[in-house]
Design a protein around this motif. Sequence first.
Motif, PDB file in Angstrom:
ATOM      1  N   PHE A  41     -18.007   1.521 -62.677  1.00 62.28           N
ATOM      2  CA  PHE A  41     -17.447   2.636 -61.937  1.00 62.28           C
ATOM      3  C   PHE A  41     -16.306   2.070 -61.115  1.00 62.28           C
ATOM      4  CE2 PHE A  41     -21.710   5.121 -61.630  1.00 62.28           C
ATOM      5  CZ  PHE A  41     -21.532   5.581 -62.922  1.00 62.28           C
ATOM      6  N   VAL A  42     -15.123   2.628 -61.297  1.00 60.30           N
ATOM      7  CA  VAL A  42     -13.947   2.212 -60.534  1.00 60.30           C
ATOM      8  C   VAL A  42     -13.645   3.325 -59.548  1.00 60.30           C
ATOM      9  CG1 VAL A  42     -11.509   1.576 -60.639  1.00 60.30           C
ATOM     10  CG2 VAL A  42     -13.051   0.906 -62.510  1.00 60.30           C
ATOM     11  N   ALA A  43     -13.856   3.051 -58.253  1.00 62.73           N
ATOM     12  CA  ALA A  43     -13.525   4.018 -57.211  1.00 62.73           C
ATOM     13  C   ALA A  43     -12.025   3.959 -56.984  1.00 62.73           C
ATOM     14  CB  ALA A  43     -14.271   3.686 -55.922  1.00 62.73           C
ATOM     15  N   LEU A  44     -11.384   5.118 -57.064  1.00 62.70           N
ATOM     16  CA  LEU A  44      -9.935   5.173 -56.924  1.00 62.70           C
ATOM     17  C   LEU A  44      -9.527   5.350 -55.469  1.00 62.70           C
ATOM     18  CD1 LEU A  44      -9.193   7.393 -60.037  1.00 62.70           C
ATOM     19  CD2 LEU A  44      -8.943   4.902 -59.808  1.00 62.70           C
ATOM     20  N   ALA A  45      -8.376   4.793 -55.131  1.00 63.40           N
ATOM     21  CA  ALA A  45      -7.831   4.924 -53.787  1.00 63.40           C
ATOM     22  C   ALA A  45      -7.502   6.392 -53.519  1.00 63.40           C
ATOM     23  CB  ALA A  45      -6.574   4.068 -53.655  1.00 63.40           C
ATOM     24  N   ASP A  46      -7.552   6.785 -52.255  1.00 60.65           N
ATOM     25  CA  ASP A  46      -7.220   8.165 -51.867  1.00 60.65           C
ATOM     26  C   ASP A  46      -5.878   8.570 -52.452  1.00 60.65           C
ATOM     27  OD1 ASP A  46      -9.526   8.526 -50.430  1.00 60.65           O
ATOM     28  OD2 ASP A  46      -8.610   8.074 -48.484  1.00 60.65           O
ATOM     29  N   GLY A  47      -5.828   9.779 -52.989  1.00 60.26           N
ATOM     30  CA  GLY A  47      -4.584  10.322 -53.520  1.00 60.26           C
ATOM     31  C   GLY A  47      -4.231   9.878 -54.926  1.00 60.26           C
ATOM     32  N   THR A  48      -5.073   9.053 -55.545  1.00 63.17           N
ATOM     33  CA  THR A  48      -4.787   8.573 -56.895  1.00 63.17           C
ATOM     34  C   THR A  48      -5.264   9.588 -57.919  1.00 63.17           C
ATOM     35  OG1 THR A  48      -4.987   6.267 -56.218  1.00 63.17           O
ATOM     36  CG2 THR A  48      -5.222   6.724 -58.564  1.00 63.17           C
ATOM     37  N   ASN A  49      -4.406   9.928 -58.851  1.00 61.48           N
ATOM     38  CA  ASN A  49      -4.757  10.823 -59.941  1.00 61.48           C
ATOM     39  C   ASN A  49      -5.554  10.025 -60.975  1.00 61.48           C
ATOM     40  OD1 ASN A  49      -4.221  11.873 -62.777  1.00 61.48           O
ATOM     41  ND2 ASN A  49      -3.502  13.592 -61.529  1.00 61.48           N
ATOM     42  N   ALA A  50      -6.777  10.445 -61.243  1.00 60.66           N
ATOM     43  CA  ALA A  50      -7.660   9.704 -62.151  1.00 60.66           C
ATOM     44  C   ALA A  50      -7.087   9.610 -63.558  1.00 60.66           C
ATOM     45  CB  ALA A  50      -9.048  10.347 -62.180  1.00 60.66           C
ATOM     46  N   ASN A  51      -6.485  10.692 -64.055  1.00 60.48           N
ATOM     47  CA  ASN A  51      -5.913  10.651 -65.405  1.00 60.48           C
ATOM     48  C   ASN A  51      -4.765   9.652 -65.480  1.00 60.48           C
ATOM     49  OD1 ASN A  51      -7.632  12.575 -66.634  1.00 60.48           O
ATOM     50  ND2 ASN A  51      -6.466  14.220 -65.696  1.00 60.48           N
ATOM     51  N   ALA A  52      -3.906   9.627 -64.459  1.00 61.75           N
ATOM     52  CA  ALA A  52      -2.782   8.687 -64.443  1.00 61.75           C
ATOM     53  C   ALA A  52      -3.279   7.248 -64.324  1.00 61.75           C
ATOM     54  CB  ALA A  52      -1.835   9.020 -63.294  1.00 61.75           C
ATOM     55  N   ALA A  53      -4.301   7.026 -63.499  1.00 69.73           N
ATOM     56  CA  ALA A  53      -4.870   5.683 -63.356  1.00 69.73           C
ATOM     57  C   ALA A  53      -5.483   5.223 -64.677  1.00 69.73           C
ATOM     58  CB  ALA A  53      -5.911   5.664 -62.238  1.00 69.73           C
ATOM     59  N   ALA A  54      -6.178   6.118 -65.368  1.00 68.67           N
ATOM     60  CA  ALA A  54      -6.756   5.779 -66.670  1.00 68.67           C
ATOM     61  C   ALA A  54      -5.659   5.427 -67.662  1.00 68.67           C
ATOM     62  CB  ALA A  54      -7.603   6.938 -67.189  1.00 68.67           C
ATOM     63  N   GLU A  55      -4.561   6.193 -67.652  1.00 70.35           N
ATOM     64  CA  GLU A  55      -3.438   5.902 -68.551  1.00 70.35           C
ATOM     65  C   GLU A  55      -2.855   4.525 -68.271  1.00 70.35           C
ATOM     66  OE1 GLU A  55      -0.491   9.026 -68.460  1.00 70.35           O
ATOM     67  OE2 GLU A  55      -2.017  10.571 -68.816  1.00 70.35           O
ATOM     68  N   ARG A  56      -2.742   4.147 -66.999  1.00 73.07           N
ATOM     69  CA  ARG A  56      -2.195   2.828 -66.659  1.00 73.07           C
ATOM     70  C   ARG A  56      -3.111   1.711 -67.154  1.00 73.07           C
ATOM     71  NH1 ARG A  56       0.010   5.894 -62.492  1.00 73.07           N
ATOM     72  NH2 ARG A  56      -1.774   5.777 -61.091  1.00 73.07           N
ATOM     73  N   LEU A  57      -4.433   1.887 -66.983  1.00 73.95           N
ATOM     74  CA  LEU A  57      -5.353   0.859 -67.486  1.00 73.95           C
ATOM     75  C   LEU A  57      -5.340   0.805 -69.014  1.00 73.95           C
ATOM     76  CD1 LEU A  57      -8.503   1.006 -65.162  1.00 73.95           C
ATOM     77  CD2 LEU A  57      -6.713  -0.732 -65.264  1.00 73.95           C
ATOM     78  N   LEU A  58      -5.253   1.966 -69.654  1.00 75.75           N
ATOM     79  CA  LEU A  58      -5.158   1.987 -71.123  1.00 75.75           C
ATOM     80  C   LEU A  58      -3.890   1.284 -71.602  1.00 75.75           C
ATOM     81  CD1 LEU A  58      -6.439   5.591 -71.889  1.00 75.75           C
ATOM     82  CD2 LEU A  58      -7.467   3.455 -72.702  1.00 75.75           C
ATOM     83  N   ALA A  59      -2.790   1.489 -70.889  1.00 76.95           N
ATOM     84  CA  ALA A  59      -1.538   0.820 -71.249  1.00 76.95           C
ATOM     85  C   ALA A  59      -1.704  -0.693 -71.137  1.00 76.95           C
ATOM     86  CB  ALA A  59      -0.398   1.303 -70.352  1.00 76.95           C
ATOM     87  N   ARG A  60      -2.353  -1.154 -70.075  1.00 76.49           N
ATOM     88  CA  ARG A  60      -2.609  -2.595 -69.906  1.00 76.49           C
ATOM     89  C   ARG A  60      -3.496  -3.095 -71.037  1.00 76.49           C
ATOM     90  NH1 ARG A  60      -1.788  -3.996 -64.015  1.00 76.49           N
ATOM     91  NH2 ARG A  60      -2.138  -6.096 -64.758  1.00 76.49           N
TER      92      ARG A  60
END
Length: 168
Positions: A132-151
Amino acid sequence: MSGLSKSQRQRMIADWLRDHRVGSQEEVVARLSLAGVAATQATVSRDLDELGAAKVRRDGSIRYVIPGQADPGHAAAKLDRLLAEWVDAIVPAGNLLVLKTSPGSANLVADAIDAAGLADVAGTIAGDDTIFVALADGTNANAAAERLLARRNGMDPRPAQSVGPDGD
């Protein structure tokens, strides 16, 4: 001095890694021996693992460093490699990401996420094959997932946008 506790021995090792170029477990065993502390290579290996020590190449030589000493490029490269090798799925879920890994590898990946210091990530909790990755306040989960997928896919992720106190 052979009556040293495990935490005292590990503190000595951490100090050596911070202050000197230590390139092998055998060198740590020898330094401990010179300090009057008997330890086997297996004990030192466990100590280095528990300290979170990693081998890095710096100034043309390989040496151990402890968390906080490793350069950010090393942590990012390690994260990218572990995402590619061990992460099967990245699923947004509210203000969390759920990462599915191979059995037994979740802690390794979670540690790499934490060490990379990603702006999107507040912290991680790892089980055997789920993180479980807790996201920082204001972070869009879909965008964060896309960034990790890109990595994970070896692409340069778009940097996270700064978020102001009002979420703007």
